[in-house]
Design a protein around this motif. Structure first.
Motif, mmCIF file in Angstrom:
data_model
loop_
_atom_site.group_PDB
_atom_site.id
_atom_site.type_symbol
_atom_site.label_atom_id
_atom_site.label_comp_id
_atom_site.label_asym_id
_atom_site.label_seq_id
_atom_site.Cartn_x
_atom_site.Cartn_y
_atom_site.Cartn_z
ATOM 1 N N LEU A 200 0.853 -1.185 0.000
ATOM 2 C CA LEU A 200 0.000 0.000 0.000
ATOM 3 C C LEU A 200 0.889 1.235 0.000
ATOM 4 C CD1 LEU A 200 -2.753 -1.125 2.549
ATOM 5 C CD2 LEU A 200 -2.589 -1.549 0.083
ATOM 6 N N MET A 201 0.808 1.991 -1.088
ATOM 7 C CA MET A 201 1.697 3.128 -1.312
ATOM 8 C C MET A 201 0.902 4.425 -1.292
ATOM 9 S SD MET A 201 4.224 3.712 -4.631
ATOM 10 C CE MET A 201 5.123 2.182 -4.342
ATOM 11 N N SER A 202 1.365 5.397 -0.544
ATOM 12 C CA SER A 202 0.715 6.701 -0.531
ATOM 13 C C SER A 202 1.013 7.438 -1.839
ATOM 14 C CB SER A 202 1.220 7.536 0.646
ATOM 15 O OG SER A 202 0.771 8.871 0.544
ATOM 16 N N GLU A 203 -0.024 8.047 -2.396
ATOM 17 C CA GLU A 203 0.140 8.817 -3.632
ATOM 18 C C GLU A 203 1.199 9.910 -3.466
ATOM 19 O OE1 GLU A 203 -2.906 10.823 -6.883
ATOM 20 O OE2 GLU A 203 -3.442 10.847 -4.759
ATOM 21 N N ASN A 204 1.304 10.457 -2.270
ATOM 22 C CA ASN A 204 2.272 11.522 -2.009
ATOM 23 C C ASN A 204 3.717 11.041 -2.051
ATOM 24 O OD1 ASN A 204 0.225 13.437 -1.578
ATOM 25 N ND2 ASN A 204 0.009 12.801 0.566
ATOM 26 N N ASP A 205 3.918 9.728 -1.934
ATOM 27 C CA ASP A 205 5.274 9.182 -1.895
ATOM 28 C C ASP A 205 5.710 8.563 -3.217
ATOM 29 O OD1 ASP A 205 5.356 9.909 0.790
ATOM 30 O OD2 ASP A 205 4.590 7.969 1.469
ATOM 31 N N VAL A 206 4.840 8.571 -4.220
ATOM 32 C CA VAL A 206 5.206 8.057 -5.539
ATOM 33 C C VAL A 206 6.180 9.034 -6.196
ATOM 34 C CG1 VAL A 206 4.353 7.373 -7.813
ATOM 35 C CG2 VAL A 206 2.973 6.914 -5.773
ATOM 36 N N VAL A 207 7.272 8.503 -6.759
ATOM 37 C CA VAL A 207 8.266 9.357 -7.405
ATOM 38 C C VAL A 207 8.581 8.834 -8.800
ATOM 39 C CG1 VAL A 207 9.311 10.037 -5.205
ATOM 40 C CG2 VAL A 207 10.236 8.081 -6.460
ATOM 41 N N ALA A 208 9.078 9.729 -9.643
ATOM 42 C CA ALA A 208 9.541 9.348 -10.972
ATOM 43 C C ALA A 208 10.935 8.731 -10.861
ATOM 44 C CB ALA A 208 9.589 10.580 -11.874
ATOM 45 N N ALA A 209 11.310 7.944 -11.852
ATOM 46 C CA ALA A 209 12.616 7.285 -11.841
ATOM 47 C C ALA A 209 13.752 8.288 -11.731
ATOM 48 C CB ALA A 209 12.774 6.434 -13.093
ATOM 49 N N SER A 210 13.564 9.452 -12.313
ATOM 50 C CA SER A 210 14.614 10.476 -12.304
ATOM 51 C C SER A 210 14.902 11.015 -10.901
ATOM 52 C CB SER A 210 14.233 11.628 -13.229
ATOM 53 O OG SER A 210 13.010 12.215 -12.801
ATOM 54 N N SER A 227 8.712 4.469 -5.010
ATOM 55 C CA SER A 227 8.374 5.340 -3.890
ATOM 56 C C SER A 227 9.648 5.655 -3.132
ATOM 57 C CB SER A 227 7.363 4.661 -2.967
ATOM 58 O OG SER A 227 7.082 5.460 -1.828
ATOM 59 N N ALA A 228 9.754 6.887 -2.639
ATOM 60 C CA ALA A 228 10.940 7.281 -1.878
ATOM 61 C C ALA A 228 10.584 8.429 -0.948
ATOM 62 C CB ALA A 228 12.069 7.694 -2.820
ATOM 63 N N TYR A 229 11.242 8.457 0.194
ATOM 64 C CA TYR A 229 11.061 9.583 1.111
ATOM 65 C C TYR A 229 12.190 9.603 2.139
ATOM 66 C CZ TYR A 229 8.649 5.935 3.948
ATOM 67 O OH TYR A 229 8.303 4.797 4.626
ATOM 68 N N THR A 230 12.339 10.775 2.755
ATOM 69 C CA THR A 230 13.268 10.946 3.866
ATOM 70 C C THR A 230 12.468 11.157 5.140
ATOM 71 O OG1 THR A 230 14.950 11.952 2.432
ATOM 72 C CG2 THR A 230 15.152 12.336 4.801
ATOM 73 N N TYR A 235 16.924 8.015 4.643
ATOM 74 C CA TYR A 235 16.338 8.000 3.303
ATOM 75 C C TYR A 235 15.957 6.574 2.920
ATOM 76 C CZ TYR A 235 15.910 8.558 -1.775
ATOM 77 O OH TYR A 235 15.452 8.553 -3.068
ATOM 78 N N PHE A 236 14.736 6.417 2.388
ATOM 79 C CA PHE A 236 14.206 5.109 2.001
ATOM 80 C C PHE A 236 13.766 5.138 0.536
ATOM 81 C CE2 PHE A 236 13.468 5.396 6.550
ATOM 82 C CZ PHE A 236 13.779 4.137 7.026
ATOM 83 N N GLU A 237 13.936 4.003 -0.148
ATOM 84 C CA GLU A 237 13.443 3.824 -1.509
ATOM 85 C C GLU A 237 12.864 2.429 -1.652
ATOM 86 O OE1 GLU A 237 16.314 6.245 -4.540
ATOM 87 O OE2 GLU A 237 17.158 4.419 -3.650
ATOM 88 N N ILE A 238 11.866 2.304 -2.525
ATOM 89 C CA ILE A 238 11.335 0.986 -2.847
ATOM 90 C C ILE A 238 10.829 0.984 -4.290
ATOM 91 C CG2 ILE A 238 8.985 1.461 -1.979
ATOM 92 C CD1 ILE A 238 8.998 -1.491 -0.937
ATOM 93 N N LEU A 239 11.117 -0.087 -5.007
ATOM 94 C CA LEU A 239 10.598 -0.330 -6.345
ATOM 95 C C LEU A 239 9.873 -1.669 -6.314
ATOM 96 C CD1 LEU A 239 13.816 0.432 -8.481
ATOM 97 C CD2 LEU A 239 12.065 2.042 -7.762
ATOM 98 N N LEU A 240 8.643 -1.695 -6.811
ATOM 99 C CA LEU A 240 7.828 -2.909 -6.813
ATOM 100 C C LEU A 240 7.032 -2.981 -8.103
ATOM 101 C CD1 LEU A 240 6.432 -2.821 -3.180
ATOM 102 C CD2 LEU A 240 7.778 -4.700 -4.120
ATOM 103 N N SER A 241 6.625 -4.194 -8.469
ATOM 104 C CA SER A 241 5.826 -4.369 -9.679
ATOM 105 C C SER A 241 4.465 -3.701 -9.510
ATOM 106 C CB SER A 241 5.639 -5.852 -9.996
ATOM 107 O OG SER A 241 4.859 -6.471 -8.997
ATOM 108 N N HIS A 242 3.945 -3.165 -10.610
ATOM 109 C CA HIS A 242 2.635 -2.511 -10.605
ATOM 110 C C HIS A 242 1.562 -3.428 -10.011
ATOM 111 C CE1 HIS A 242 3.355 1.126 -13.153
ATOM 112 N NE2 HIS A 242 4.420 0.428 -13.490
ATOM 113 N N GLU A 243 1.643 -4.726 -10.311
ATOM 114 C CA GLU A 243 0.605 -5.671 -9.883
ATOM 115 C C GLU A 243 0.523 -5.803 -8.365
ATOM 116 O OE1 GLU A 243 2.885 -6.275 -12.175
ATOM 117 O OE2 GLU A 243 1.668 -6.393 -14.006
ATOM 118 N N GLN A 244 1.618 -5.537 -7.676
ATOM 119 C CA GLN A 244 1.627 -5.726 -6.216
ATOM 120 C C GLN A 244 1.213 -4.465 -5.469
ATOM 121 O OE1 GLN A 244 5.325 -7.261 -4.600
ATOM 122 N NE2 GLN A 244 4.336 -7.958 -2.738
ATOM 123 N N VAL A 245 1.157 -3.328 -6.151
ATOM 124 C CA VAL A 245 0.971 -2.041 -5.471
ATOM 125 C C VAL A 245 -0.455 -1.513 -5.643
ATOM 126 C CG1 VAL A 245 1.721 0.377 -5.367
ATOM 127 C CG2 VAL A 245 3.401 -1.444 -5.775
#
Length: 289
Positions: A200-210, A227-230, A235-245
């Motif tokens: 479950l990912m907050s819309e506010n924490d979604v980031v672009a690859a750049s 998703s990434a945030y401080t 500092y934390f980052e996570i990348l997951l498949s679209h199907e799981q999020v």
């Protein structure tokens, strides 16, 4: 002589599985200690059992991402008090990438994170912190017993002051939904299936690859959400498949999760009437909306 404590505590954490991906989990902890009586005619004071063992569990596995180091599809790299973790698919592509402060992770010497493997690892570590009169310690991990539906989810709460801010911790949670004050199995099953092994990912924490670190950008591909945030721990980052999020419009606290479920049921079927949601965060706690 054996001293035992049932329901010592509950641990909420996540683990990596090659088939299921990132899996949120909640387990109840029972403990038994075998040893001789001390000068107080006790194997160990119950208050110390609860204090010392719970303290260790809170500092190691609770709210951590547990990693099976002997699984060939999992890699773990440590550098300057940070850890980068990757889970690969059969085809060699990254299915999951998590990066954060080292305290957010618990690597164990196992090929998979089965309950028995985690018990073995914890039992070995627990023995090291117990008094000399105790010959053996046995941690037993078990799921909550209940009749009904549940889902496994992982998330991170960047605004949280404690360990909930870790981006890949999780829970195994029951769900109770009432339509006009009557339990509704259809909707409980619906959410159990929709959020089976979900993130479950907050819309506010979604980031672009750049916006990601160089290492995360290097493994990013178009099948992943980022998703990434401080937060206060780093500092934390996570990348997951679209199907799981599933992306939620607000923070993924249990209160907001309950509100989302209620609003989504109303959107899917506006004619239902009064909806009440009991959203659980792990075992025995949650929010009623």
């Amino acid at each position: 002589m054996v001293l035992f404590v049932c329901n010592l505590t509950t641990i909420d954490f996540s683990w990596l599985d090659p088939l299921r991906g990132l899996v949120g989990e909640s387990l109840i902890v029972d403990v038994s200690l075998t040893g001789e009586l001390d000068e107080q005619s006790m194997v160990m004071d119950f208050s110390l059992v609860k204090k010392e063992i719970k303290k260790y569990l809170d500092a190691s596995v609770d709210h951590a991402l547990v990693l099976p180091l002997r699984n060939p599809r999992v890699t773990c790299t440590c550098c300057a008090e940070r850890v980068d973790v990757m889970l690969f698919s059969d085809a060699g592509k990254v299915d999951c990438f998590v990066s954060g402060p080292a305290a957010s992770f618990l690597p164990i010497d196992a090929a998979s994170i089965e309950t028995t493997e985690l018990e073995k690892w914890l039992n070995k570590k627990i023995k090291e912190i117990l008094p000399a009169n105790i010959d053996d310690a046995a941690i037993t991990l078990r799921h909550e017993e209940h009749a009904g539906y549940y889902y496994h989810y992982a998330h991170g709460l960047k605004k949280h002051a404690g360990n909930c801010q870790r981006i890949a911790h999780g829970h195994r949670s029951t769900i109770q939904i009432f339509i006009n004050d009557k339990r509704d199995a259809y909707w409980e099953k619906y959410w159990a299936e929709r959020w089976k092994n979900s993130y479950l990912m907050s819309e506010n924490d979604v980031v672009a690859a750049s916006q990601l670190s160089a290492k995360a950008q290097a493994v990013y591909h178009d099948k992943l959400l980022a998703s990434a945030y401080t937060s206060s721990q780093g500092y934390f980052e996570i990348l997951l498949s679209h199907e799981q999020v599933e992306i939620l419009p607000d923070d993924t606290t249990v209160e907001r999760i309950g509100c989302f479920i209620k609003q989504e049921i109303g959107r899917l079927n506006p004619q239902l009437g009064h909806v009440t949601v009991h959203a659980f965060e792990g075992v025995g706690k949650g929010a009623r909306i």
